[in-house]
Design a protein around this motif. Structure first.
Motif, PDB file in Angstrom:
ATOM      1  N   GLY A 126       0.804  -1.214   0.000  1.00  0.00           N
ATOM      2  CA  GLY A 126       0.000   0.000   0.000  1.00  0.00           C
ATOM      3  C   GLY A 126       0.833   1.258   0.000  1.00  0.00           C
ATOM      4  N   ALA A 127       0.261   2.332   0.537  1.00  0.00           N
ATOM      5  CA  ALA A 127       0.878   3.654   0.517  1.00  0.00           C
ATOM      6  C   ALA A 127       1.516   3.966   1.866  1.00  0.00           C
ATOM      7  CB  ALA A 127      -0.163   4.722   0.183  1.00  0.00           C
ATOM      8  N   LEU A 128       2.631   4.677   1.800  1.00  0.00           N
ATOM      9  CA  LEU A 128       3.388   5.063   2.994  1.00  0.00           C
ATOM     10  C   LEU A 128       3.571   6.575   2.987  1.00  0.00           C
ATOM     11  CD1 LEU A 128       5.273   4.265   5.435  1.00  0.00           C
ATOM     12  CD2 LEU A 128       7.124   4.178   3.756  1.00  0.00           C
ATOM     13  N   LEU A 129       3.369   7.206   4.130  1.00  0.00           N
ATOM     14  CA  LEU A 129       3.593   8.643   4.209  1.00  0.00           C
ATOM     15  C   LEU A 129       4.197   9.004   5.555  1.00  0.00           C
ATOM     16  CD1 LEU A 129       1.061   9.967   6.082  1.00  0.00           C
ATOM     17  CD2 LEU A 129      -0.213   9.277   4.065  1.00  0.00           C
ATOM     18  N   LYS A 130       4.873  10.162   5.573  1.00  0.00           N
ATOM     19  CA  LYS A 130       5.495  10.653   6.791  1.00  0.00           C
ATOM     20  C   LYS A 130       4.560  11.645   7.458  1.00  0.00           C
ATOM     21  CE  LYS A 130       9.543  13.127   8.521  1.00  0.00           C
ATOM     22  NZ  LYS A 130      10.682  13.968   8.160  1.00  0.00           N
ATOM     23  N   LEU A 131       4.299  11.448   8.766  1.00  0.00           N
ATOM     24  CA  LEU A 131       3.405  12.327   9.495  1.00  0.00           C
ATOM     25  C   LEU A 131       4.135  13.489  10.157  1.00  0.00           C
ATOM     26  CD1 LEU A 131       1.088   9.748  11.298  1.00  0.00           C
ATOM     27  CD2 LEU A 131       0.618  11.026   9.205  1.00  0.00           C
ATOM     28  N   GLY A 132       5.358  13.264  10.577  1.00  0.00           N
ATOM     29  CA  GLY A 132       6.096  14.301  11.283  1.00  0.00           C
ATOM     30  C   GLY A 132       7.463  13.799  11.683  1.00  0.00           C
ATOM     31  N   GLY A 133       8.177  14.642  12.420  1.00  0.00           N
ATOM     32  CA  GLY A 133       9.514  14.285  12.850  1.00  0.00           C
ATOM     33  C   GLY A 133      10.567  15.134  12.168  1.00  0.00           C
ATOM     34  N   LYS A 134      11.786  14.619  12.137  1.00  0.00           N
ATOM     35  CA  LYS A 134      12.908  15.398  11.615  1.00  0.00           C
ATOM     36  C   LYS A 134      14.067  14.475  11.271  1.00  0.00           C
ATOM     37  CE  LYS A 134      14.562  15.984  16.362  1.00  0.00           C
ATOM     38  NZ  LYS A 134      14.744  16.924  17.485  1.00  0.00           N
ATOM     39  N   THR A 135      15.002  15.031  10.505  1.00  0.00           N
ATOM     40  CA  THR A 135      16.324  14.427  10.351  1.00  0.00           C
ATOM     41  C   THR A 135      17.266  15.291  11.173  1.00  0.00           C
ATOM     42  OG1 THR A 135      15.805  13.677   8.108  1.00  0.00           O
ATOM     43  CG2 THR A 135      18.124  13.718   8.745  1.00  0.00           C
ATOM     44  N   GLU A 136      17.893  14.695  12.155  1.00  0.00           N
ATOM     45  CA  GLU A 136      18.715  15.437  13.104  1.00  0.00           C
ATOM     46  C   GLU A 136      20.189  15.323  12.744  1.00  0.00           C
ATOM     47  OE1 GLU A 136      18.591  15.648  17.881  1.00  0.00           O
ATOM     48  OE2 GLU A 136      19.365  13.740  17.103  1.00  0.00           O
ATOM     49  N   GLY A 137      20.819  16.470  12.494  1.00  0.00           N
ATOM     50  CA  GLY A 137      22.249  16.503  12.226  1.00  0.00           C
ATOM     51  C   GLY A 137      23.014  16.847  13.492  1.00  0.00           C
ATOM     52  N   VAL A 138      24.065  16.086  13.780  1.00  0.00           N
ATOM     53  CA  VAL A 138      24.892  16.306  14.965  1.00  0.00           C
ATOM     54  C   VAL A 138      26.338  16.455  14.503  1.00  0.00           C
ATOM     55  CG1 VAL A 138      25.613  15.414  17.213  1.00  0.00           C
ATOM     56  CG2 VAL A 138      23.314  14.906  16.345  1.00  0.00           C
ATOM     57  N   VAL A 139      26.947  17.603  14.807  1.00  0.00           N
ATOM     58  CA  VAL A 139      28.260  17.934  14.251  1.00  0.00           C
ATOM     59  C   VAL A 139      29.260  18.261  15.360  1.00  0.00           C
ATOM     60  CG1 VAL A 139      29.539  19.468  12.694  1.00  0.00           C
ATOM     61  CG2 VAL A 139      27.150  18.872  12.188  1.00  0.00           C
ATOM     62  N   TYR A 140      30.458  17.677  15.221  1.00  0.00           N
ATOM     63  CA  TYR A 140      31.603  18.040  16.070  1.00  0.00           C
ATOM     64  C   TYR A 140      32.745  18.453  15.156  1.00  0.00           C
ATOM     65  CZ  TYR A 140      35.852  17.584  18.835  1.00  0.00           C
ATOM     66  OH  TYR A 140      37.064  17.828  19.434  1.00  0.00           O
ATOM     67  N   GLN A 141      33.381  19.591  15.478  1.00  0.00           N
ATOM     68  CA  GLN A 141      34.506  20.056  14.662  1.00  0.00           C
ATOM     69  C   GLN A 141      35.611  20.609  15.555  1.00  0.00           C
ATOM     70  OE1 GLN A 141      33.861  22.383  10.980  1.00  0.00           O
ATOM     71  NE2 GLN A 141      35.286  23.889  11.811  1.00  0.00           N
ATOM     72  N   LYS A 142      36.820  20.144  15.292  1.00  0.00           N
ATOM     73  CA  LYS A 142      38.013  20.644  15.986  1.00  0.00           C
ATOM     74  C   LYS A 142      38.959  21.210  14.939  1.00  0.00           C
ATOM     75  CE  LYS A 142      42.022  19.060  18.667  1.00  0.00           C
ATOM     76  NZ  LYS A 142      42.684  17.882  19.292  1.00  0.00           N
ATOM     77  N   SER A 143      39.271  22.507  15.051  1.00  0.00           N
ATOM     78  CA  SER A 143      40.119  23.175  14.071  1.00  0.00           C
ATOM     79  C   SER A 143      41.302  23.826  14.783  1.00  0.00           C
ATOM     80  CB  SER A 143      39.313  24.243  13.316  1.00  0.00           C
ATOM     81  OG  SER A 143      40.109  24.896  12.365  1.00  0.00           O
ATOM     82  N   VAL A 144      42.515  23.378  14.460  1.00  0.00           N
ATOM     83  CA  VAL A 144      43.731  23.894  15.103  1.00  0.00           C
ATOM     84  C   VAL A 144      44.126  25.222  14.449  1.00  0.00           C
ATOM     85  CG1 VAL A 144      46.147  23.427  15.662  1.00  0.00           C
ATOM     86  CG2 VAL A 144      44.487  21.545  15.618  1.00  0.00           C
ATOM     87  N   PHE A 145      44.398  26.233  15.274  1.00  0.00           N
ATOM     88  CA  PHE A 145      44.772  27.547  14.761  1.00  0.00           C
ATOM     89  C   PHE A 145      46.187  27.512  14.186  1.00  0.00           C
ATOM     90  CE2 PHE A 145      41.945  28.837  18.435  1.00  0.00           C
ATOM     91  CZ  PHE A 145      40.852  29.139  17.628  1.00  0.00           C
ATOM     92  N   ASP A 146      46.379  28.236  13.078  1.00  0.00           N
ATOM     93  CA  ASP A 146      47.749  28.413  12.587  1.00  0.00           C
ATOM     94  C   ASP A 146      48.422  29.506  13.415  1.00  0.00           C
ATOM     95  OD1 ASP A 146      46.910  30.911  11.580  1.00  0.00           O
ATOM     96  OD2 ASP A 146      46.484  30.066   9.595  1.00  0.00           O
ATOM     97  N   GLU A 147      49.685  29.756  13.136  1.00  0.00           N
ATOM     98  CA  GLU A 147      50.462  30.697  13.956  1.00  0.00           C
ATOM     99  C   GLU A 147      49.837  32.096  13.967  1.00  0.00           C
ATOM    100  OE1 GLU A 147      55.043  32.456  14.233  1.00  0.00           O
ATOM    101  OE2 GLU A 147      54.572  30.800  12.876  1.00  0.00           O
TER     102      GLU A 147
END
Length: 287
Positions: A126-147
């Motif tokens: 049969g048919a499928l549909l989305k009622l609600g919710g979300k796609t959750e993005g989770v981000v970690y970033q470590k950036s070393v400074f130059d001189e």
């Protein structure tokens, strides 16, 4: 006309007199199907594509099924998907580390036709549909400074910025396909257990997104936090927008960072479900 009404009434009465109502509760796990490129994994030696589907993960479903006769029925269901993490950006370089994943947190519904091949084997589609919710993005970033960056900030070489944030993506109303083949084992006249293989075919076009959490700290080489909350949800860096709208057309001269081209993301999956069914008393034939 009266004859037609009489015939329809007789058919409906016959179906309802036989009618058998069932309620099922199930849980299962699905792997991605019809996967697409979601991101990349980058190291010093190579760049690798990351493929997947946000339909991968664990689910819970409640379904109600009504049989009109020994074989044929209709099924309505609602469910929740706790999606598995999908790699969006994984970077492992000497001065940059990124670990960005996304996962589905979605509610859906289905309307299907059910057919019993035997008293134990059944299929539904049969048919499928989305009622609600979300796609959750989770981000970690470590950036070393130059001189130069370290000197401008007044911190020693080897210091770095550490950013953590979450972004919730929402999509436009989708319509997809659901199909399943299952086996039911009767425990009693009212209870049975079942196992089924289920396929979801659906994709989602992005509508908008919103950053829900954001924090950037400046950290010294020994791990001490020198500056806490350099950037926050109320003080985002210049190249970040708290809310983003996804559109189909974007001017080549556009400078509005709150608008991006839309894309379709996959939610298709193939999985196994296990559950229990309760059969209400009805006019159906004893099994």
């Amino acid at each position: 006309m009266k004859h037609l009404i009489t015939v329809c009434t007789a058919v409906l009465t016959s179906a309802l007199s036989f009618g058998q109502m069932e309620v099922s509760l199930s849980s299962g796990y699905a792997i991605g199907s019809a996967t697409m490129k979601l991101g990349e994994r980058v190291s010093l030696s190579e760049t690798e594509n990351s493929y997947g589907s946000y339909g991968e993960g664990a689910n819970v479903q409640i379904r109600g099924t009504y049989f009109f006769d020994d074989s044929f029925g209709v099924d309505l269901g609602i469910g929740y998907l706790q999606g598995s993490d999908q790699d969006i950006s994984v970077v492992n370089l000497p001065n940059l580390k990124v670990d960005a994943v996304a996962r589905a947190r979605a509610f859906g519904a289905s309307a299907s036709v059910v057919y019993k091949f035997t008293n134990n084997v059944y299929g539904r589609f049969g048919a499928l549909l989305k009622l609600g919710g979300k796609t959750e993005g989770v981000v970690y970033q470590k950036s070393v400074f130059d001189e130069e960056e370290a000197s401008a900030l007044g911190v020693p070489e080897g210091s770095y910025s550490e950013t953590n944030y979450k972004e919730n993506f929402h999509g436009k109303f989708p319509l997809g396909f659901v199909g399943a083949l299952g086996y039911k084992f009767n425990l009693s006249s009212h209870f049975s257990i079942f196992a089924e293989a289920e396929f979801y075919g659906i994709s989602l076009k992005r509508k908008d997104s919103e950053i829900a959490e954001f924090n950037t700290n400046i950290v010294l080489p020994d791990g001490t936090v020198a500056v806490e909350g350099l950037y926050t949800l109320d003080n985002l860096p210049e190249d970040y927008s708290r809310k983003t709208t996804y559109v189909d057309n974007l001017s080549n001269t556009n400078t509005d960072t709150s608008k991006e081209l839309s894309q379709k993301v996959p939610y298709s999956s193939f999985g196994l479900n296990f559950g229990i069914t309760y059969k209400f008393k009805g006019g159906g034939k004893k099994e």
